[in-house]
Design an enzyme around this catalytic site. Structure first.
Site, PDB file in Angstrom:
ATOM      1  N   CYS A  33      77.575 -37.477   8.364  1.00 45.75           N
ATOM      2  CA  CYS A  33      78.385 -37.504   7.146  1.00 45.75           C
ATOM      3  C   CYS A  33      79.835 -37.950   7.374  1.00 45.75           C
ATOM      4  O   CYS A  33      80.417 -38.653   6.544  1.00 45.75           O
ATOM      5  CB  CYS A  33      78.369 -36.126   6.502  1.00 45.75           C
ATOM      6  SG  CYS A  33      78.726 -34.830   7.666  1.00 45.75           S
ATOM      7  N   SER A  55      80.099 -26.972   3.687  1.00 44.56           N
ATOM      8  CA  SER A  55      78.673 -27.270   3.492  1.00 44.56           C
ATOM      9  C   SER A  55      78.131 -28.144   4.618  1.00 44.56           C
ATOM     10  O   SER A  55      76.924 -28.146   4.874  1.00 44.56           O
ATOM     11  CB  SER A  55      78.423 -27.941   2.142  1.00 44.56           C
ATOM     12  OG  SER A  55      79.132 -29.158   2.059  1.00 44.56           O
ATOM     13  N   HIS A  99      84.110 -34.494   2.500  1.00 40.86           N
ATOM     14  CA  HIS A  99      84.885 -34.648   3.738  1.00 40.86           C
ATOM     15  C   HIS A  99      86.042 -35.623   3.474  1.00 40.86           C
ATOM     16  O   HIS A  99      85.818 -36.763   3.044  1.00 40.86           O
ATOM     17  CB  HIS A  99      84.008 -35.205   4.861  1.00 40.86           C
ATOM     18  CG  HIS A  99      82.992 -34.234   5.389  1.00 40.86           C
ATOM     19  ND1 HIS A  99      82.914 -32.919   5.004  1.00 40.86           N
ATOM     20  CD2 HIS A  99      82.011 -34.397   6.310  1.00 40.86           C
ATOM     21  CE1 HIS A  99      81.932 -32.313   5.659  1.00 40.86           C
ATOM     22  NE2 HIS A  99      81.359 -33.176   6.447  1.00 40.86           N
ATOM     23  N   ASN A 152      79.783 -35.034   1.304  1.00 38.42           N
ATOM     24  CA  ASN A 152      79.057 -35.006   2.572  1.00 38.42           C
ATOM     25  C   ASN A 152      77.571 -34.710   2.465  1.00 38.42           C
ATOM     26  O   ASN A 152      76.799 -35.118   3.329  1.00 38.42           O
ATOM     27  CB  ASN A 152      79.714 -34.010   3.533  1.00 38.42           C
ATOM     28  CG  ASN A 152      79.853 -32.637   2.948  1.00 38.42           C
ATOM     29  OD1 ASN A 152      80.530 -32.461   1.934  1.00 38.42           O
ATOM     30  ND2 ASN A 152      79.233 -31.641   3.561  1.00 38.42           N
ATOM     31  N   THR A 153      77.120 -34.005   1.405  1.00 36.29           N
ATOM     32  CA  THR A 153      75.673 -33.781   1.336  1.00 36.29           C
ATOM     33  C   THR A 153      74.981 -34.786   0.411  1.00 36.29           C
ATOM     34  O   THR A 153      73.764 -34.874   0.409  1.00 36.29           O
ATOM     35  CB  THR A 153      75.307 -32.333   0.915  1.00 36.29           C
ATOM     36  OG1 THR A 153      75.762 -32.096  -0.423  1.00 36.29           O
ATOM     37  CG2 THR A 153      75.904 -31.315   1.856  1.00 36.29           C
TER      38      THR A 153
HETATM   39  N1  LIG Z   1      78.028 -32.691  11.012  1.00 37.95           N
HETATM   40  C1  LIG Z   1      78.607 -32.635   9.715  1.00 37.95           C
HETATM   41  C2  LIG Z   1      77.540 -32.579   8.672  1.00 37.95           C
HETATM   42  C3  LIG Z   1      77.927 -33.279   7.414  1.00 37.95           C
HETATM   43  O1  LIG Z   1      78.114 -32.731   6.304  1.00 37.95           O
HETATM   44  C4  LIG Z   1      79.529 -31.457   9.568  1.00 37.95           C
HETATM   45  O2  LIG Z   1      79.469 -30.571  10.421  1.00 37.95           O
HETATM   46  O3  LIG Z   1      80.324 -31.443   8.636  1.00 37.95           O
END
Ligand SMILES: N[C@@H](CC=O)C(=O)O
Length: 343
Positions: A149, A178, A241, A321-322
């Site tokens: 992500c 998340s 993110h 991110n998801t």
């Molecule tokens: N590896 C990432 C996963 C994405 O959402 C994180 O830890 O944030």
């Protein structure tokens, strides 16, 4: 309709898959898998539903099956995988060997020479690596990965900046909770706090970006020689993110030229692909996770605050991110696989 299965359907990313697939125009859910403990239960019992829309009625009573090729109907055309990478490492290849095409969000094998790592708007041609993979591994199926992500948040802007000679990148991330999953960080750890380390994340950003930006020469991907160094932080946002990027370029574009290049980033004519891919902001205090993570239904990347600094062009970029960073990324790869005739 294309019949799909979701491996690891009860987890955080698995639930996002269910949400996105529930009103998909061409994909229909044919099987949901989980661990042996949950197999045999209706989905509504196996999954502790935590997504912010109601559990789709069409899946609530579907019986969850074990994560094995034998448990999945033969007429499934496409598999989405959101398994923990330790499990994915063991089982994804069984599915590919059994003839299934797997679009996976799990981090195992992302760097393998014969595994396409794809963002449809950035490197759709890398999908042709499937031919090499099938020759190497003797599979009738195929394994395709989307990046991590935090990588997927940054790479669309880097791909755009590559037109100006991308040489070196420094990035500092502010990653939502998340990303760590439901048991990832406790409230006692993260409230009133920032954790300046996310295990394995920096290496993922540094390597995956170079593979994604590389050239596929028909037999292998020549990784881009850009140097990437990342510093990853967990912050107390829920989703989205945010990343501060410094990019050193061999050319000397103006800020206006950079904004214009972001605005013109290539898009894809796929159901889940946003248009524009990159939503830009002139304001220096944008993008922000709470305000901007759902742009393009959570599939767009946002960028703003572009400025020239002694350390290169600096800007902020953000993605959900998801959605864009996980389930939505695999879904988009599935749509590309379907359109390009790999199913
Ligand atoms: N590896 C990432 C996963 C994405 O959402 C994180 O830890 O944030």
């Amino acid at each position: 309709m294309t019949r799909v299965a979701v491996l690891g359907a009860t987890g955080a990313v698995g639930q996002r898959f269910i949400q996105l697939l529930s009103d998909h125009p061409t994909f229909e859910i044919a099987a949901l898998t989980a661990s042996a403990d949950s197999a045999g239960s209706p989905y509504r019992e196996a999954a502790k539903w935590r997504v912010d829309t109601p559990i789709p009625e069409a899946v609530a009573d579907v019986e969850v099956v074990e994560t094995t090729p034998e448990a999945v109907p033969d007429d499934v055309d496409l598999i989405f995988s959101s398994l923990p990478s330790s499990v994915a490492e063991r089982v994804e290849s069984d599915f590919c060997e059994a003839g299934y095409v797997v679009s996976s969000n799990s981090s195992n094998e992302r760097g393998a020479d014969d595994v396409p790592l794809v963002i449809p708007e950035i490197n759709p041609d890398h999908l042709d690596l499937i031919e090499v993979q099938r020759d190497n591994r003797g599979w009738d199926g195929a394994l395709v990965k989307n990046p991590n992500c935090s990588t997927i948040t940054m790479v669309p802007t880097l791909a755009t900046l590559d037109a100006f000679g991308l040489e070196r990148v420094h990035v500092s991330t502010l990653q939502a909770v998340s990303g760590a999953g439901y048991s990832g960080v406790t409230s006692m750890e993260i409230l009133d706090n920032v954790i300046p380390y996310i295990g394995g994340e920096e290496e993922k950003m540094e390597t995956e970006s170079r593979k994604l930006l590389g050239e596929f020469d028909g037999s292998q991907v020549q990784w881009h020689d850009v140097e990437v160094s990342a510093s990853c932080n967990r912050v107390a946002t829920l989703d989205g993110h945010l990343e501060n990027v410094w990019a050193e370029l061999s050319d000397d574009p103006t800020v206006a030229e950079i904004y214009a290049a972001f605005d013109d980033a290539a898009t894809q004519d796929l159901h889940s692909a946003p248009d524009p891919l990159i939503e830009t902001f002139d304001e220096p205090d944008r993008p922000q996770p709470r305000l901007d993570r759902f742009l393009g239904n959570g599939m767009a990347v946002a960028a703003g605050g572009v400025q020239e600094t002694p350390a290169g062009v600096q800007y902020n970029t953000l993605a959900h991110n998801t959605l864009r960073g996980a389930a939505g990324a695999s879904l988009l790869n599935g749509e590309l696989l379907d359109r390009n005739g790999w199913l």
